[in-house]
Design an enzyme around this catalytic site. Sequence first.
Site, PDB file in Angstrom:
ATOM      1  N   GLU A 199      -0.103  -1.095  25.754  1.00 34.92           N
ATOM      2  CA  GLU A 199      -0.513  -0.122  26.507  1.00 34.92           C
ATOM      3  C   GLU A 199      -1.331   0.375  27.224  1.00 34.92           C
ATOM      4  OE1 GLU A 199       3.170   2.544  27.136  1.00 34.92           O
ATOM      5  OE2 GLU A 199       4.204   1.097  26.223  1.00 34.92           O
ATOM      6  N   GLY A 212      -4.584  -0.846  26.266  1.00 37.48           N
ATOM      7  CA  GLY A 212      -4.989  -1.581  26.898  1.00 37.48           C
ATOM      8  C   GLY A 212      -5.518  -2.565  25.640  1.00 37.48           C
ATOM      9  N   VAL A 222      -3.596  -7.627  21.987  1.00 37.22           N
ATOM     10  CA  VAL A 222      -2.982  -7.196  21.248  1.00 37.22           C
ATOM     11  C   VAL A 222      -2.052  -8.981  20.926  1.00 37.22           C
ATOM     12  CG1 VAL A 222      -0.241  -6.613  19.851  1.00 37.22           C
ATOM     13  CG2 VAL A 222      -2.206  -5.150  21.230  1.00 37.22           C
ATOM     14  N   PRO A 223      -2.024  -9.732  19.541  1.00 32.15           N
ATOM     15  CA  PRO A 223      -1.252 -11.042  19.589  1.00 32.15           C
ATOM     16  C   PRO A 223      -0.032 -10.817  19.591  1.00 32.15           C
ATOM     17  CG  PRO A 223      -2.508 -10.885  17.860  1.00 32.15           C
ATOM     18  CD  PRO A 223      -2.792  -9.625  18.548  1.00 32.15           C
ATOM     19  N   HIS A 281       1.135  -1.508   0.207  1.00 29.19           N
ATOM     20  CA  HIS A 281      -0.125  -0.009  -0.248  1.00 29.19           C
ATOM     21  C   HIS A 281       1.094   1.092   0.058  1.00 29.19           C
ATOM     22  CE1 HIS A 281      -3.564  -2.259   1.903  1.00 29.19           C
ATOM     23  NE2 HIS A 281      -3.633  -2.322   0.481  1.00 29.19           N
TER      24      HIS A 281
END
Length: 605
Positions: free
Chosen positions: A297, A299, A302-303, A276
């Site tokens: 951080e 909240g 996140v994998p 992109h």
Amino acid sequence: MAKKPDYILFDKDTQAIVYNYQQNAIQRMLDFDHACERKTPSVACIVNPSRDGIHKAFFGTSEILIPMYRTLEEATKKHPQADVMINFASFRSSYATSMEALLNDNIRTVGIIAEGIPERRTRELAEVARQKNKWIIGPATVGGMVAGAFKIGNTAGTIDNIIDSKLYKQGSVGFVSKSGGMSNEMYNIIARNTDGLYEGHAIGGDRYPGSTLVAHLVRMNKNPDIKILVCLGEVGGEDEYQIIDAMKKGEINKPIVCWVTGTCAGMFSSGVQFGHAGARADSNRETANAKNEALKEAGAIVPESFDDFGEKIHKTWKKLGINETEVAKPKVAMDIKAAMAQGLVRKPSNFICTISDDRGEEVTYNNMPLSEIINEGFGIGGVISMLWFRKKLPDYCMRFIELILMVCADHGPAVSGAHNSIVTARAGKDLISSLVSGLLTIGPRFGGALDGAAQSFSEAMDNKLTPFEFVTSMKKKGSNIQGIGHRIKSVQNPDIRVTIIKEFAKKHFPNCDLLDYALEVEKITTSKRNNLILNVDGCIGICFVDMMRSCGAFTTDEANEYVKIGALNGLFVLARAIGFTGHYLDQKRLQQPLYRHPWDDIAFM
Ligand code: ACO
Ligand code: LMR
């Protein structure tokens, strides 16, 4: 209709105007509608600047007509309920048409598919959309959708993919990403790990898209039916920091599972440009790793990697204790062509054809490609032998057919058929009418005695009637012998065509039994009247039987059948079409006026 809350972009009643004639995308939208059990098609109309009219498409198994207009103005006037414009215009005209849509009061959302619109232009569009509280999905995107309700164009791919990804029913996940291709993949991951998608958008990969990731997430956060947010970001740009700000402000307070792709960029020594336009980190802050850290951080869930994304989505959804509503998988109507190609359906055919086939790259005559027929020098006799008799006849037979065409091509303007063609041409009619008028004259007295002669002579000979018995039996029946007699040709004024045909047969055919028999008959008839000769029709019909019976290419049954079904008259018809066409052209060239038969040539009684 009650006004929709602002956070709803599409629902089961949403209708779109499709700009540009994108037949496949339209059909995919309608197939999706049917899978969702929509009552009305999601395509209200089409804008096609090159023509108006209608487009016929399938809505389930029935066909519907979708109106087509030349201008958006007319389309919006006629379909005021349609509040989405899906713009398939090219990058050259996409700006102007999208702007027109944004300025139109009826349109609330514009999907822009084109790639390559200048950034400056997109920013202008985005600004107008912001001022007017409207939405742009794109540019450079496949679009977005609300599961079980409405989708833009080719979003989510084929109907099989849509069903596998449970997109025909409403789930509870709101999803947004930049990439159209990845959004298809994500719809599948979401389907396998939750009750399914509620709404999903691919906003496009440009640096300045028409709407942002955060704008969609904040909007979807307001929707009580959306329980979890999922976002797939990418390396480059600051979009994910906007999401973090929105989380801090409480504009996003639902569980949000986020992953920023492009973590591998760090493995390269210099900055990497991904597919992109916007996918390039110009500072450390814009790297995928930095953005993933910041999201965690703030909240977001996140994998560890993309592989872990589905698992994280699943755990988040599970915690909410949502019960999945079961909706039976829809049945999808398949195009008969596709189903047949896959061997799933069969249907009895209405037509059978055994002589030619144009389905492949090259037409075949009796299974032989046309170019081979030409290269091997079949000639018109060979073509007729393949198409009429479904076999390659011996060379002398093909030449015999050509000889017939030559000798019967014309016999002057005075004969019945040519006369009619000429009169018709002079009455101002066209070539086909004049030709047909001549051809319709061919029959038992004029030019159409080939099969009759072939049949009656061969029957008589096969039944062992002597020529005399044959003539007598015909007289008893009171019928003229087909193939005998001519208005002007006689023993003293022989027909050269008959001589040519006879000589050819005698020279080339292994056997001329029927011709010999007919010549004996001729001796008897001409002894009564000198014009009762074996005429050109009779001679060709009879010689053709000898040819079929002796050339080895036909069985006796086949030879008899061709006579019975009228193949031999076809030879005269074909030949004489050449002459009638010539007479038509002649009359036109000579600019002949309307013909009126003179009174003095009619005996008025
Ligand atoms: N078999 C037996 N007797 C015949 C035949 C015949 N084919 N044709 C004419 N006659 C007899 C008639 O019975 C009549 O006898 P009569 O005087 O004892 O009553 C006499 O000959 C004259 O008959 P007309 O019909 O006046 O003969 P005409 O010369 O006008 O006929 C025609 C020509 C129409 C071609 C006729 O011979 C005929 O019908 N032939 C059979 C059909 C045929 O072969 N047509 C193709 C002609 S070639 C071509 O068109 C390309
Ligand atoms: C023809 O070929 O048209 C003819 O034999 C008929 C005719 O009257 O000459």
